[in-house]
Design a protein around this motif. Structure first.
Motif, PDB file in Angstrom:
ATOM      1  N   ILE A   1      -7.968  -0.190   1.404  1.00 45.37           N
ATOM      2  CA  ILE A   1      -7.929   0.281   2.793  1.00 45.37           C
ATOM      3  C   ILE A   1      -8.631  -0.743   3.663  1.00 45.37           C
ATOM      4  N   LEU A   2      -8.043  -1.132   4.779  1.00 41.00           N
ATOM      5  CA  LEU A   2      -8.611  -2.049   5.749  1.00 41.00           C
ATOM      6  C   LEU A   2      -8.570  -1.429   7.142  1.00 41.00           C
TER       7      LEU A   2
ATOM      8  N   CYS B   1      -3.332   5.048   7.671  1.00 39.27           N
ATOM      9  CA  CYS B   1      -4.083   6.201   7.148  1.00 39.27           C
ATOM     10  C   CYS B   1      -4.990   6.653   8.286  1.00 39.27           C
ATOM     11  N   GLY B   2      -4.554   7.537   9.028  1.00 38.11           N
ATOM     12  CA  GLY B   2      -5.324   7.951  10.189  1.00 38.11           C
ATOM     13  C   GLY B   2      -5.034   7.032  11.353  1.00 38.11           C
ATOM     14  N   GLU B   3      -5.987   6.960  12.265  1.00 37.05           N
ATOM     15  CA  GLU B   3      -5.765   6.190  13.482  1.00 37.05           C
ATOM     16  C   GLU B   3      -6.126   4.718  13.315  1.00 37.05           C
TER      17      GLU B   3
ATOM     18  N   ILE C   1      -5.475   1.303   7.462  1.00 37.89           N
ATOM     19  CA  ILE C   1      -4.156   0.924   6.967  1.00 37.89           C
ATOM     20  C   ILE C   1      -4.284   0.668   5.471  1.00 37.89           C
ATOM     21  N   ASN C   2      -3.330   1.218   4.699  1.00 42.90           N
ATOM     22  CA  ASN C   2      -3.232   0.982   3.257  1.00 42.90           C
ATOM     23  C   ASN C   2      -2.376  -0.264   3.054  1.00 42.90           C
ATOM     24  N   TYR C   3      -3.037  -1.396   2.778  1.00 42.07           N
ATOM     25  CA  TYR C   3      -2.309  -2.657   2.740  1.00 42.07           C
ATOM     26  C   TYR C   3      -1.556  -2.856   1.432  1.00 42.07           C
ATOM     27  N   HIS C   4      -1.783  -2.024   0.419  1.00 43.89           N
ATOM     28  CA  HIS C   4      -1.036  -2.158  -0.832  1.00 43.89           C
ATOM     29  C   HIS C   4       0.449  -1.878  -0.601  1.00 43.89           C
TER      30      HIS C   4
END
Length: 623
Positions: free
Chosen positions: A576-577, A607-609, A612-615
């Motif tokens: 997550i980033l 993921c939310g506001e 971001i799930n970079y995978h």
């Protein structure tokens, strides 16, 4: 002078064929003879003539007997004592040598001989120097006669001069009877070097009245035994050593034997003083007498050791060593009780001085091998490996706690290096591995093999090792001079410590929970915001395919660098980033995020506001 005729008258005649002698009628030259013409035999015959009428026929007188010289002087020899001087050129101890001889003169045939008495071990050819014969006196053919011999004179025979100093009584009487005046006798000259080598004359010593044979027959095989101690602690490496003193009653000899114990480290020499008579009091010796002699005789000793000189509880000095007698055997007690009336045989208790305790100094640890294993070399020549906790090894087999650590160094290049620290629960060993980073200039691989790491400040006597309780997030550990800071850990570490919370301090467990709490919150939020139903997943897969088709037009993109950049930026490895950080990273990598398909992909991966799930996003950039 006027005489002209010198013929002699005829005195030989023959009658009836027989020769006979007759008296001369005239002298030489026909002169008249005025002397008696009768021979000595005729005169002797006339002296015996008697008147035959008065006394009858006269008896013929017996002629005087003739005795030849070899019979008259048979076995009669004149003996003279003489000497001659012989030079010794090749000797540093003597310059000349005096050799004594005997000069013999044999009266029966006027022969002489010279004989030197044989001295044992002289090294000289002695005996008959001149054989018996007539010795020439000079070059004119004259020979020595007994008239030429006398005391106090020199006589030369064959180039060697002999000095006659004396003679025996028979020679003296014979020469004086012949009218020869003898010179006074002289003293015999002795060689100084020979006198120094001459053995002393053996003096006869009257034997004592003591019967040694009776003593031997009475006390044969009877030995007194004493137990003694020799205190040698005053000398270097000295100690109290036990000995056994044997006194042999048969010949009053003493023997000292050493007492050996098993593994005492001494060579097996059982006899310290061999069986011999030991002197107790010496004669007052001169200063020149050596202090150490090979053999001691009765002349040097006034008193020898006897049985009465040994007693329990007293010290005895034997050949310079003082022995303290503390006990004896039963036979010795009975002998002293019967012989000397002694009844006090109380043994003396010998207190052994405890040896000084030498503190064992353990050298400092040199850093090679395990401390416990290296420490065994200080305790034994054949070190044994330290004992292992087998139960602990079986229970924690294949259980490893992994941590991410960073090197604390003033060098900026070393600060960026990341390592994986593995703690093995089966044997409490630590290993450090450095993942290789491409184009970093540092060769990765094994940084530290499996070993136990001691804490700084621990000593060889009191050593403490790192334990899982010491490995908290943000803590610093020192490994052989290198300092590492723990930055991350596996989730297995938290799960293991929570399942065994009673074995770990609360601070360690709380530090791990605080470190993993943001990840758990993000995961929970991601799971709640994006349900990821089957339609959304299908839509995501279709969108990823469309994005891959569109990115084929952008050939300048390095998909491998994009993946490495996202993985390196995610220090927590949570996947997550932040959205702002994500967009900035995409701009730096040249990803066309303004495209419609990429914007739609970013929305699906959110993921939310602001997360971001970079995978899922990286699925559009296959390597």
């Amino acid at each position: 002078p006027q005489k002209t005729s010198f013929h002699r008258s005829q005195t030989l005649g023959y009658k009836n064929g027989f020769a006979f002698s007759r008296l001369p009628t005239v002298g030489i030259g026909g002169e008249r003879l005025y002397v008696n013409q009768l021979s000595q035999a005729e005169l002797d015959e006339l002296s015996n003539t008697r008147p035959t009428l008065t006394y009858g026929q006269a008896k013929q007188a017996l002629p005087s007997g003739f005795i030849p010289a070899h019979v008259a002087f048979d076995k009669k020899t004149l003996k003279f004592d003489a000497y001659f001087q012989e030079d010794v050129p090749l000797s540093a101890e003597e310059r000349y040598r005096i050799r004594q001889v005997g000069v013999y003169y044999y009266l029966e045939d006027d022969s002489m001989s010279v004989i030197e008495p044989v001295v044992q071990n002289s090294g000289l050819p002695q005996g008959k120097l001149i054989r018996r014969h007539r010795v020439p006196k000079n070059d004119r053919g004259d020979y020595y006669h007994w008239k030429d011999l006398n005391r106090g004179m020199n006589i030369t025979m064959y180039g060697r001069t002999y000095r006659i100093v004396d003679c025996d009584p028979f020679t003296q009487v014979f020469l004086e009877s012949q009218g020869i005046e003898l010179n006074p006798p002289e003293e015999m000259v002795f060689d100084r070097y020979t006198e120094l080598r001459r053995m002393p004359v053996h003096k006869h010593i009257t034997p004592s009245d003591f019967d040694s044979l009776k003593q031997f027959l009475t006390y044969d095989k009877q030995v007194l035994r004493f137990y003694a101690m020799w205190d040698d602690t005053d000398s270097m490496f000295g100690e109290n050593r036990p000995y056994i003193i044997h006194y042999y009653l048969a010949d009053d000899t003493v023997e000292v034997r050493e007492v050996y114990k098993q593994n005492d480290g001494r060579d097996p020499f059982p006899i310290m003083i061999k069986r011999q008579r030991l002197p107790k009091t010496f004669v007052d010796k001169k200063k020149t007498f050596p202090s150490c002699v090979l053999e001691i005789s009765d002349q040097e000793v006034l008193e020898w050791y006897t049985a009465k000189d040994f007693a329990v509880g007293k010290s005895t000095t034997l050949l310079g060593r003082t022995f303290f007698i503390y006990d004896c055997d039963e036979f010795t007690r009975n002998f002293y009780r019967d012989k000397f009336g002694i009844t006090d045989f109380q043994p003396v208790e010998i207190k052994k001085k405890p040896p000084d305790e030498v503190p064992q100094v353990i050298p400092p640890y040199n850093g090679f091998g395990i401390l416990e294993d290296s420490l065994q070399n200080c305790f034994s020549l054949l070190p044994k490996p330290p004992r292992k906790d087998v139960i602990k090894m079986l229970e924690n087999d294949h259980k490893v706690l992994r941590y991410q650590v960073a090197l604390e160094s003033p060098n900026p290049e070393d600060r960026k290096r990341r390592f994986i620290l593995s703690y093995f629960l089966s044997n409490d060993m630590i290993s450090i591995y450095e993942p290789p980073v491409r184009n970093s200039g540092i060769i990765g691989g094994k940084y530290l093999g499996k070993t136990r790491v001691a804490k700084p400040g621990s000593t060889t006597e009191n050593v403490t090792y790192y334990e899982p309780a010491d490995l908290t997030i943000g803590s610093t550990i020192e490994v052989f001079g290198h300092r590492f800071v723990i930055t991350d850990a596996d989730e297995y570490v938290l799960n293991y410590m929570e399942s065994n919370a009673e074995h770990f301090p609360a601070a360690t467990l709380q530090s791990l929970r605080d470190h993993f709490r943001p990840r758990q919150v993000v995961k929970e939020a991601a799971n709640s915001d994006i349900p990821m139903h089957g339609t959304n997943k299908q839509e995501l897969d279709e969108l990823i395919v469309q994005v891959q088709e569109e990115l084929k037009l952008h050939k300048y993109l390095n998909k491998k660098n994009i993946r490495e950049a996202f993985l390196q930026c995610d220090k927590d490895a949570s996947g997550i980033l932040d959205k702002a950080k994500f967009l900035a990273l995409c701009n730096s990598l040249g990803v066309p995020i303004n495209a419609i398909l990429l914007n739609k992909l970013i929305d699906l991966c959110s993921c939310g506001e602001d997360k971001i799930n970079y995978h899922d996003f990286l699925r559009a950039f296959p390597s």
